[in-house]
Design a protein around this motif. Structure first.
Motif, PDB file in Angstrom:
ATOM      1  N   LEU A   1       0.856  -1.221  -0.242  1.00 39.44           N
ATOM      2  CA  LEU A   1      -0.019  -0.009   0.052  1.00 39.44           C
ATOM      3  C   LEU A   1       0.741   1.205   0.073  1.00 39.44           C
ATOM      4  N   GLY A   2       1.839   1.097   0.804  1.00 39.59           N
ATOM      5  CA  GLY A   2       2.872   2.234   0.506  1.00 39.59           C
ATOM      6  C   GLY A   2       3.677   2.466  -0.594  1.00 39.59           C
ATOM      7  N   GLU A   3       3.966   1.296  -1.112  1.00 36.46           N
ATOM      8  CA  GLU A   3       4.455   1.250  -2.570  1.00 36.46           C
ATOM      9  C   GLU A   3       3.590   1.895  -3.729  1.00 36.46           C
ATOM     10  N   ALA A   4       2.002   1.592  -3.439  1.00 43.00           N
ATOM     11  CA  ALA A   4       1.165   2.110  -4.282  1.00 43.00           C
ATOM     12  C   ALA A   4       0.770   3.566  -3.948  1.00 43.00           C
ATOM     13  N   ARG A   5       1.268   4.171  -3.136  1.00 44.60           N
ATOM     14  CA  ARG A   5       1.220   5.501  -2.472  1.00 44.60           C
ATOM     15  C   ARG A   5      -0.192   5.737  -1.816  1.00 44.60           C
ATOM     16  N   LEU A   6      -0.683   4.871  -1.336  1.00 41.92           N
ATOM     17  CA  LEU A   6      -2.263   4.937  -0.528  1.00 41.92           C
ATOM     18  C   LEU A   6      -1.731   5.735   0.799  1.00 41.92           C
ATOM     19  N   ILE A   7      -0.902   5.019   1.546  1.00 43.80           N
ATOM     20  CA  ILE A   7      -0.714   5.509   2.760  1.00 43.80           C
ATOM     21  C   ILE A   7       0.927   5.699   2.808  1.00 43.80           C
ATOM     22  N   THR A   8       1.461   6.687   3.471  1.00 39.90           N
ATOM     23  CA  THR A   8       2.843   6.725   3.669  1.00 39.90           C
ATOM     24  C   THR A   8       3.020   6.905   5.172  1.00 39.90           C
ATOM     25  N   PRO A   9       3.424   5.874   5.651  1.00 38.78           N
ATOM     26  CA  PRO A   9       3.515   5.672   7.266  1.00 38.78           C
ATOM     27  C   PRO A   9       4.883   6.605   7.631  1.00 38.78           C
ATOM     28  N   LEU A  10       4.631   7.196   8.707  1.00 40.72           N
ATOM     29  CA  LEU A  10       5.788   7.911   9.338  1.00 40.72           C
ATOM     30  C   LEU A  10       6.754   7.067   9.944  1.00 40.72           C
ATOM     31  N   ARG A  11       7.833   7.636  10.241  1.00 39.80           N
ATOM     32  CA  ARG A  11       8.980   6.729  10.661  1.00 39.80           C
ATOM     33  C   ARG A  11       9.384   7.011  12.072  1.00 39.80           C
ATOM     34  N   SER A  12       9.620   6.223  13.015  1.00 42.58           N
ATOM     35  CA  SER A  12       9.985   6.346  14.174  1.00 42.58           C
ATOM     36  C   SER A  12      11.616   6.925  14.137  1.00 42.58           C
ATOM     37  N   GLU A  13      12.078   7.324  15.177  1.00 45.57           N
ATOM     38  CA  GLU A  13      13.518   7.502  15.228  1.00 45.57           C
ATOM     39  C   GLU A  13      14.652   6.411  14.753  1.00 45.57           C
ATOM     40  N   GLY A  14      14.070   5.289  15.007  1.00 48.08           N
ATOM     41  CA  GLY A  14      14.710   4.051  14.883  1.00 48.08           C
ATOM     42  C   GLY A  14      14.394   3.605  13.245  1.00 48.08           C
ATOM     43  N   GLY A  15      13.713   4.210  12.464  1.00 54.99           N
ATOM     44  CA  GLY A  15      13.229   4.126  11.203  1.00 54.99           C
ATOM     45  C   GLY A  15      12.235   3.133  10.626  1.00 54.99           C
ATOM     46  N   HIS A  16      11.265   2.766  12.066  1.00 59.91           N
ATOM     47  CA  HIS A  16      10.358   1.849  11.967  1.00 59.91           C
ATOM     48  C   HIS A  16       9.112   2.468  11.493  1.00 59.91           C
ATOM     49  N   ARG A  17       8.482   1.902  10.735  1.00 58.68           N
ATOM     50  CA  ARG A  17       7.274   2.385  10.246  1.00 58.68           C
ATOM     51  C   ARG A  17       6.056   2.480  11.252  1.00 58.68           C
ATOM     52  N   ARG A  18       5.498   3.524  11.401  1.00 59.57           N
ATOM     53  CA  ARG A  18       4.308   3.906  12.472  1.00 59.57           C
ATOM     54  C   ARG A  18       2.990   4.359  11.599  1.00 59.57           C
ATOM     55  N   TYR A  19       1.789   3.733  11.954  1.00 58.23           N
ATOM     56  CA  TYR A  19       0.744   3.798  11.115  1.00 58.23           C
ATOM     57  C   TYR A  19      -0.490   4.716  12.213  1.00 58.23           C
ATOM     58  N   SER A  20      -1.199   5.257  11.642  1.00 56.65           N
ATOM     59  CA  SER A  20      -2.276   6.229  12.194  1.00 56.65           C
ATOM     60  C   SER A  20      -3.512   5.638  12.028  1.00 56.65           C
ATOM     61  N   ARG A  21      -4.458   6.112  12.714  1.00 59.51           N
ATOM     62  CA  ARG A  21      -5.786   5.335  12.852  1.00 59.51           C
ATOM     63  C   ARG A  21      -6.445   5.438  11.380  1.00 59.51           C
ATOM     64  N   TYR A  22      -6.318   6.866  11.044  1.00 58.60           N
ATOM     65  CA  TYR A  22      -6.867   7.228   9.492  1.00 58.60           C
ATOM     66  C   TYR A  22      -6.162   6.230   8.590  1.00 58.60           C
ATOM     67  N   GLN A  23      -4.982   6.110   8.677  1.00 66.03           N
ATOM     68  CA  GLN A  23      -4.461   5.045   7.684  1.00 66.03           C
ATOM     69  C   GLN A  23      -4.752   3.453   7.735  1.00 66.03           C
ATOM     70  N   LEU A  24      -4.983   3.149   9.124  1.00 69.14           N
ATOM     71  CA  LEU A  24      -5.401   1.775   9.085  1.00 69.14           C
ATOM     72  C   LEU A  24      -6.805   1.794   8.370  1.00 69.14           C
ATOM     73  N   ARG A  25      -7.624   2.809   8.765  1.00 64.03           N
ATOM     74  CA  ARG A  25      -9.064   2.681   7.794  1.00 64.03           C
ATOM     75  C   ARG A  25      -8.901   2.476   6.346  1.00 64.03           C
ATOM     76  N   LEU A  26      -7.895   3.366   5.827  1.00 64.39           N
ATOM     77  CA  LEU A  26      -7.570   3.227   4.247  1.00 64.39           C
ATOM     78  C   LEU A  26      -7.157   1.856   4.131  1.00 64.39           C
ATOM     79  N   ALA A  27      -6.376   1.193   4.660  1.00 63.05           N
ATOM     80  CA  ALA A  27      -5.621   0.167   4.484  1.00 63.05           C
ATOM     81  C   ALA A  27      -6.783  -1.161   4.860  1.00 63.05           C
ATOM     82  N   ALA A  28      -7.564  -0.970   5.865  1.00 59.18           N
ATOM     83  CA  ALA A  28      -8.729  -2.052   5.837  1.00 59.18           C
ATOM     84  C   ALA A  28      -9.556  -1.864   4.572  1.00 59.18           C
ATOM     85  N   ARG A  29      -9.894  -0.700   4.049  1.00 60.49           N
ATOM     86  CA  ARG A  29     -10.677  -0.542   2.810  1.00 60.49           C
ATOM     87  C   ARG A  29      -9.939  -1.249   1.639  1.00 60.49           C
TER      88      ARG A  29
END
Length: 112
Positions: free
Chosen positions: A37-65
């Motif tokens: 989904l990130g590669e398709a540019r639907l959602i772009t997760p933010l990254r933690s200081e350690g570089g790990h992806r972090r998702y919001s509830r809004y992004q999770l709703r899009l991903a669930a759809r």
């Protein structure tokens, strides 16, 4: 940011509170699907200081759809485009409703 300040942001739909593993678990999919989904540019997760992806509830709703559409046989690229268009339509309808309310009360609508 203090723990108290972070806790207050958990009600924020755009706050990136969920790790990739937790996000995938919550919507019943794989981490690979979230990466796609990130590669398709639907959602772009933010990254933690350690570089790990972090998702919001809004992004999770899009991903669930997206998962719903893909499970119905829609190719992932098409599913992402459908969701983007649905999201744009919802936003346009919200703005239109604000203009209608403002016209009815004769006050200018908020600027977007």
């Amino acid at each position: 940011m203090t723990a108290d300040a972070s806790f207050g942001r958990l009600d924020d739909d755009d706050y990136p509170a969920y790790t990739m593993g937790r996000a995938a678990e919550m919507i019943g999919t794989t981490q690979g699907f979230l990466r796609a989904l990130g590669e398709a540019r639907l959602i772009t997760p933010l990254r933690s200081e350690g570089g790990h992806r972090r998702y919001s509830r809004y992004q999770l709703r899009l991903a669930a759809r997206a998962r719903e559409l893909v499970d119905q046989g829609t190719p992932i690229e098409a599913a992402c485009r459908i969701i983007i268009l649905e999201d744009q339509l919802e936003e346009a309808q919200r703005i239109n409703a604000e203009y209608r309310r403002a016209a009815g009360s004769s006050t200018p609508p908020p600027s977007a």
